[in-house]
Write an enzyme that holds these catalytic residues in place. Structure first.
Site, PDB file in Angstrom:
ATOM      1  N   SER A  12       2.728   4.767   0.942  1.00 46.25           N
ATOM      2  CA  SER A  12       3.410   5.277   2.134  1.00 46.25           C
ATOM      3  C   SER A  12       2.366   5.951   3.026  1.00 46.25           C
ATOM      4  CB  SER A  12       4.467   6.299   1.693  1.00 46.25           C
ATOM      5  OG  SER A  12       5.115   6.847   2.818  1.00 46.25           O
ATOM      6  N   SER A  59       6.398  -5.388   5.172  1.00 48.47           N
ATOM      7  CA  SER A  59       5.779  -4.061   5.034  1.00 48.47           C
ATOM      8  C   SER A  59       6.598  -3.210   4.073  1.00 48.47           C
ATOM      9  CB  SER A  59       5.750  -3.331   6.377  1.00 48.47           C
ATOM     10  OG  SER A  59       5.147  -4.116   7.354  1.00 48.47           O
ATOM     11  N   GLY A  75       0.837  -1.205   0.000  1.00 51.27           N
ATOM     12  CA  GLY A  75       0.000   0.000   0.000  1.00 51.27           C
ATOM     13  C   GLY A  75       0.864   1.244   0.000  1.00 51.27           C
ATOM     14  N   SER A 125      -0.054   4.447   4.528  1.00 54.03           N
ATOM     15  CA  SER A 125      -1.356   3.744   4.522  1.00 54.03           C
ATOM     16  C   SER A 125      -1.581   2.985   5.826  1.00 54.03           C
ATOM     17  CB  SER A 125      -1.446   2.793   3.332  1.00 54.03           C
ATOM     18  OG  SER A 125      -0.420   1.819   3.378  1.00 54.03           O
ATOM     19  N   GLY A 126      -0.482   2.629   6.507  1.00 53.10           N
ATOM     20  CA  GLY A 126      -0.636   1.914   7.778  1.00 53.10           C
ATOM     21  C   GLY A 126      -0.074   0.504   7.780  1.00 53.10           C
TER      22      GLY A 126
END
Lengths: 205, 205
Positions: free
Chosen positions: B38, B107, B36, B40-41
């Site tokens: 940067s 991640s 996702g 986004s979590g």
């Protein structure tokens, strides 16, 4: 505004620490780095050690040519530069495993002292144990074993730059262990590693 | 002739199987791949998930920019070629962790579909679960969060090729999960991943 969802999930700020992971696994993450000539017995010892550790409920993983050369390092050849990068990446991956709480068992010839020392430094720098095990065996014994037929090819000139034949093996000067596979059987070598891991407190957390 | 040493060490021929490692760890090794924008979590969810898994006695490890970009991939830049190699190596390392019985939580923005699909294929090819979690968040929300100040720099032209600004993010077409961080809080997102892991039988061995 994000929805609050009813869960029983709680967590604290920040990352899990290495100590928490170690406790959860019941051991201290570390790297056991086997180095030695082709045919010296590195993989045989690593595979047997993994089994014995598992019998004791410990968690280890072998990094070797089979799972690294054909995967992570498949874009590397055998030039001096690529050999160095090969060992660099293996050191970095072993460090990640050790940081995760696992016992990383690496079996690569890793003939150059400088490359092994860099792998050691990666671990030292973040307080991880790096156990260098020199799997020592006279060249003529390793060559007689020749489990993969590589010495034969190297002597015939079909492989260039083969360690021990036309490329040097630089013996460790300060290995944590020297395992003489011409003098001790596999169980004897595994026992020496286990004893050291126990003495260092690696098998408990 | 190698000495027989008196030990209580026994082992069988051949390598430990993945099933044996999984049983020993009480889970099935797998990769949970967060992708996702940067901000986004991704990392927030991965870190919280690791904690919740550890509370349940499961074994996970986060692979992220902190421990990969400055280590294994420190010799890579941000050219198209290097970005592809970055994700390729991460896919290979996650695969090793999953093969070892661990839950690898990655991640990385990993903006290109082709690169993520290659990482998936590495796992598929050897029968490992690959759980792609699209951490979805509208660009304006991610940009407002801007936890590292990167969007601001990208808008100012100080960073070139920034995903979402002047480089594309290719949304997953067949992600196992879509986590809407603009709609659900962290606990809600973690719960969705946990539920999927349970449904797939990954949290037992």
């Amino acid at each position: 505004m994000a929805k609050q969802v009813a869960t029983n999930i709680t967590w604290h700020e920040g990352n899990i620490t290495r100590e928490e992971r170690n406790k959860n696994l019941g051991q201290k993450g570390a790297t056991v780095w086997f180095t030695g000539l082709s045919g010296s017995g590195k993989s045989t010892i690593a595979v047997a050690l993994e089994q014995v550790l598992l019998q004791r409920g410990k968690h280890a993983y072998c990094l070797d040519g089979d799972n690294v050369r054909h995967g992570l390092n498949k874009n590397l050849g055998f030039s001096a530069e690529d050999r160095e990068e090969n060992i660099r990446r293996i050191g970095e991956v072993a460090k990640l495993f050790a940081d995760a709480g696992m016992l990383a068992l690496t079996s690569f010839i890793s003939p150059y002292r400088a490359d092994r020392d860099k792998a050691r430094k990666l671990h030292d720098d973040i307080g991880l144990d790096f156990i260098e095990c020199y799997v020592e065996c006279p060249l003529d014994v390793a060559e007689q074993r020749d489990p993969k037929g590589l010495y034969k090819k190297a002597r015939a000139g079909e492989i260039k730059g083969f360690t021990g034949i036309d490329d040097p093996y630089e013996e460790p000067l300060n290995a944590e262990l020297v395992l003489r596979t011409d003098l001790y059987d596999v169980a004897g070598c595994v026992q020496q590693v286990l004893t050291l891991l126990e003495e260092r407190g690696i098998l408990s957390a």
